[in-house]
Design an enzyme around this catalytic site. Structure first.
Site, short mmCIF file in Angstrom:
data_model
loop_
_atom_site.label_atom_id
_atom_site.label_comp_id
_atom_site.label_asym_id
_atom_site.label_seq_id
_atom_site.Cartn_x
_atom_site.Cartn_y
_atom_site.Cartn_z
N ASP A 19 113.45 44.53 34.22
CA ASP A 19 114.40 45.66 33.66
C ASP A 19 114.71 46.28 31.84
O ASP A 19 115.50 46.12 31.73
CB ASP A 19 115.51 45.27 34.27
CG ASP A 19 116.41 44.82 35.10
OD1 ASP A 19 114.96 45.11 36.28
OD2 ASP A 19 116.84 44.93 36.00
N LYS A 107 119.48 48.57 44.96
CA LYS A 107 120.05 50.19 45.58
C LYS A 107 121.25 50.24 47.19
O LYS A 107 121.75 51.25 46.58
CB LYS A 107 118.42 50.68 46.46
CG LYS A 107 117.57 50.07 45.76
CD LYS A 107 115.57 51.33 46.42
CE LYS A 107 115.62 49.90 46.85
NZ LYS A 107 114.55 50.21 47.70
N CYS A 146 118.89 39.59 36.10
CA CYS A 146 117.72 40.35 36.83
C CYS A 146 116.26 39.25 36.19
O CYS A 146 115.65 39.14 37.37
CB CYS A 146 117.51 41.41 36.60
SG CYS A 146 118.43 42.50 37.49
C1 VGL Z 1 121.04 43.11 34.66
C2 VGL Z 1 123.45 43.40 34.53
C3 VGL Z 1 123.61 44.00 35.59
C4 VGL Z 1 119.71 43.08 34.80
C5 VGL Z 1 121.25 44.59 36.07
O1 VGL Z 1 118.79 43.24 34.89
O2 VGL Z 1 119.72 42.00 34.55
N1 VGL Z 1 122.19 42.85 34.56
N2 VGL Z 1 122.76 44.75 36.68
#
Ligand code: VGL
Ligand code: ZN
Length: 199
Positions: A19, A107, A146
């Site tokens: 991410d 998703k 994540c």
């Molecule tokens: C994430 C919070 C909300 C991440 C994704 O990628 O760690 N954190 N959505």
């Protein structure tokens, strides 16, 4: 903390970029402090892995506009990483190899199904097994969501995992969340290393 026999990247090793997206960088919709700082060490890892013909995988947080994790739907986060939006783009400074496999996280519309793992509802495990991957080197954002859940799932699925501690940053909703996440990953069997230790 677990010790590691070898931090020389070789056959069976893969790099996993979690991410590294605009919305998690300073100025983004869900900015992670110093999120941009993961990019230079990850770029060095990308060069190392691709130079050896070793696989690189990326995950992307990738939500529908009305995702259950967003505040207007009663979730904990401001809207972020909406599928196809500029905030969901990879950080422009990240030098991704062409054609790398990308796993899309989060998703689902189902309120009961928020997810923070690159392995949940994706092809990642199957793709890695097909490539003979046994050990994952993981960096990216965010440490306490994540990265944490991708690493724990990776361990559960039987991979060895090395967390690249200089190439992760935490949201830290509660101070110390990032440190606790690192401790939890280590307690579950992940090795901790800096990208400088990797060769
Ligand atoms: C994430 C919070 C909300 C991440 C994704 O990628 O760690 N954190 N959505
Ligand atoms: Zn998200």
């Amino acid at each position: 903390m677990q010790t590691h026999a070898s931090l020389i990247a070789g056959p069976g090793d893969a790099l996993v970029l979690v991410d590294v997206q605009n919305d998690f960088l300073p100025g983004g919709a869900l900015a992670v402090a110093e999120g941009n700082r993961v990019v230079p060490p990850l770029n060095r890892c990308i060069a190392l892995f691709t130079g050896r013909g070793l696989p690189v995988y990326a995950t992307r947080d990738w939500h529908p506009p009305d995702h259950c994790s967003f505040a207007p739907q009663g979730g904990p986060w401001p809207p972020h990483c909406v599928a196809g939006s500029p905030g969901a783009d990879f950080a422009p400074a990240l030098r991704l190899p062409p054609g790398l496999p990308i796993a899309l996280i989060g998703k689902g519309h189902d309120p009961a199904k928020d997810s923070y793992s690159g392995f949940e509802g994706t092809d990642l495990d199957r793709l890695m097994r097909a490539e003979g991957v046994e050990r994952l080197f993981v960096g990216g954002l965010a440490t306490d969501y994540c990265v944490l859940n991708t690493v724990l799932d990776g361990l559960r699925l039987g991979y060895r995992v090395v967390v690249l501690t200089d190439a992760i940053r935490a949201v830290d909703v509660h101070p110390g969340d990032g440190e606790r996440a690192v401790a939890k990953m280590a307690a579950h069997g992940a090795a901790l290393a800096t990208t400088a230790e990797l060769s």
